[in-house]
Design an enzyme around this catalytic site. Sequence first.
Site, PDB file in Angstrom:
ATOM      1  N   HIS A  13     -99.315 112.055  20.177  1.00 41.73           N
ATOM      2  CA  HIS A  13     -99.311 113.366  19.974  1.00 41.73           C
ATOM      3  C   HIS A  13    -100.259 113.811  18.822  1.00 41.73           C
ATOM      4  CE1 HIS A  13     -98.398 117.724  19.902  1.00 41.73           C
ATOM      5  NE2 HIS A  13     -97.961 117.384  18.744  1.00 41.73           N
TER       6      HIS A  13
ATOM      7  N   ARG B 268    -102.393 112.320  28.351  1.00 45.99           N
ATOM      8  CA  ARG B 268    -102.662 111.837  26.921  1.00 45.99           C
ATOM      9  C   ARG B 268    -102.564 110.677  26.777  1.00 45.99           C
ATOM     10  NH1 ARG B 268     -98.642 111.518  23.247  1.00 45.99           N
ATOM     11  NH2 ARG B 268     -97.584 113.346  23.885  1.00 45.99           N
TER      12      ARG B 268
ATOM     13  N   TYR C 223     -90.918 107.167  23.865  1.00 44.54           N
ATOM     14  CA  TYR C 223     -90.566 107.660  24.938  1.00 44.54           C
ATOM     15  C   TYR C 223     -91.517 107.719  26.232  1.00 44.54           C
ATOM     16  CZ  TYR C 223     -94.459 110.662  23.017  1.00 44.54           C
ATOM     17  OH  TYR C 223     -95.676 111.151  22.767  1.00 44.54           O
TER      18      TYR C 223
HETATM   19  C1  LIG Z   1     -94.564 128.231  18.157  1.00 46.63           C
HETATM   20  C2  LIG Z   1     -94.622 126.677  17.999  1.00 46.63           C
HETATM   21  N1  LIG Z   1     -93.419 126.002  18.144  1.00 46.63           N
HETATM   22  C3  LIG Z   1     -93.311 124.592  18.061  1.00 46.63           C
HETATM   23  C4  LIG Z   1     -94.478 124.143  17.507  1.00 46.63           C
HETATM   24  C5  LIG Z   1     -94.433 122.375  17.150  1.00 46.63           C
HETATM   25  N2  LIG Z   1     -95.541 121.750  18.072  1.00 46.63           N
HETATM   26  C6  LIG Z   1     -96.447 121.408  17.755  1.00 46.63           C
HETATM   27  S1  LIG Z   1     -97.135 120.517  19.094  1.00 46.63           S
HETATM   28  C7  LIG Z   1     -96.132 120.998  20.072  1.00 46.63           C
HETATM   29  C8  LIG Z   1     -96.118 120.470  21.373  1.00 46.63           C
HETATM   30  C9  LIG Z   1     -97.352 121.205  22.265  1.00 46.63           C
HETATM   31  O1  LIG Z   1     -97.202 120.669  23.670  1.00 46.63           O
HETATM   32  P1  LIG Z   1     -98.513 121.155  24.466  1.00 46.63           P
HETATM   33  O2  LIG Z   1     -98.500 122.722  24.636  1.00 46.63           O
HETATM   34  O3  LIG Z   1     -97.990 120.698  25.916  1.00 46.63           O
HETATM   35  O4  LIG Z   1     -99.638 120.644  23.923  1.00 46.63           O
HETATM   36  P2  LIG Z   1    -100.156 119.169  23.566  1.00 46.63           P
HETATM   37  O5  LIG Z   1     -99.679 118.964  22.050  1.00 46.63           O
HETATM   38  O6  LIG Z   1     -99.630 118.384  24.782  1.00 46.63           O
HETATM   39  O7  LIG Z   1    -101.426 119.394  23.641  1.00 46.63           O
HETATM   40  C10 LIG Z   1     -95.023 121.496  19.346  1.00 46.63           C
HETATM   41  C11 LIG Z   1     -93.558 121.844  20.047  1.00 46.63           C
HETATM   42  C12 LIG Z   1     -95.619 124.748  17.223  1.00 46.63           C
HETATM   43  N3  LIG Z   1     -96.775 124.099  16.493  1.00 46.63           N
HETATM   44  N4  LIG Z   1     -95.632 125.933  17.463  1.00 46.63           N
END
Ligand SMILES: Cc1ncc(C[n+]2csc(CCOP(=O)(O)OP(=O)(O)O)c2C)c(N)n1
Length: 361
Positions: free
Chosen positions: A262, A258, A271
């Site tokens: 985020h 990415r 970070y």
């Molecule tokens: C069940 C849940 N826990 C926490 C969150 C908060 N949250 C939003 S995005 C994220 C990280 C997701 O990371 P990843 O799966 O690697 O996807 P990326 O954002 O890198 O595309 C988190 C923890 C959420 N949306 N849903």
Amino acid sequence: MLVDQFNPLEGKMLSILDKDGNVKDKKLVPKIEDEKLIEIYKTMLLTRVADIKALQYQRQGRMLTYAPNQGQEATQVGSIAASEEKDWLVPAFRELGAWLYKGVPLEQIFLYWYGNESGSDFPENVKMLPISVPIASQLNHAVGIGMATNIKGEDEVTLAYVGDGGTSQGEFSEALNFAGVFNTPTVFIISNNQFAISVPRKFQTKAKTLAQKSIGFGIPGIQVDGNDVLAVYAATKEAVDRARKGEGPTLIETVTYRLGPHTTSDDPKIYREDVEVEEWKEKDPLIRFRKYLIDKNLWDEEKDEKQKEEFENIVNSNFKKVEESGKISLEKIFKYNYEEMTPELIEQYEEYKNYIEKGVK
Ligand SMILES: Cc1ncc(C[n+]2csc(CCOP(=O)(O)OP(=O)(O)O)c2C)c(N)n1
């Protein structure tokens, strides 16, 4: 079979184009017609242009929030391009390229990020579930669609997306287990962009690859260079074909990065080091594929500039329509999900309507 040739446990990753767009091994190049190669590239370019613009709109205070996609275009478009119109797309929330290729109008995607619920009300012929923000919850829905497909004796395949962080959620394991046991036609795509917000990939698992998680569920798994659109396409096409023949699910890990934040509320400088970002910029999926197409005499720099300009205009006019669209009716928010509203929804609708009209609960 690519899944046999590239065993993730042996540290092998499928990669076809190098960072300069040169083919490493001709035997691995998937058969794709010229017209389709251009369609794939154009969708990647539109994704890039729309992504940069969306970030600008948000910074100008014109958009609620946004999850940027820059750097992940090959993963998104290469995978969906290997499926057919009749197949299902079950997204997380960072697959702009896949949505556009599938036929979701850009205006609707912008409506969603603008905070307008009707952004999830896709045209009937676009077989995509709504954007899923609760991490990994969409994977069980995808497997459910696959189980229904099997019961109905249809030959539709479901492509389900999740991030590297999502692989640590319980739903990831549940979905893969069910998919294996019930032999569902599901292709799971882990977009490993190296981060779950600020948490780096190394804190998700001690396993060397995410693809090898497939082994415990008894299904094939493969790791591919997620910035190489041909590699992503080849691995997905093989998995889609297998699923359509009734040979069950596959897990694909696309290794990508990415490049942006985020979401618009994140500052990645806190970070990660700039030098790491610069290293990944060298592996940009768009530049690499463009060079490949130019070498094949299918594209040139002049066309590229013109196309970019055209897309910028398209993106701006789509966003303008969103800004002019006004408020959505309350009824529509509650009504579009089911053919008939459930008793709970009716109750919630009445309660909220009362609150809006009279300011009381
Ligand atoms: C069940 C849940 N826990 C926490 C969150 C908060 N949250 C939003 S995005 C994220 C990280 C997701 O990371 P990843 O799966 O690697 O996807 P990326 O954002 O890198 O595309 C988190 C923890 C959420 N949306 N849903």
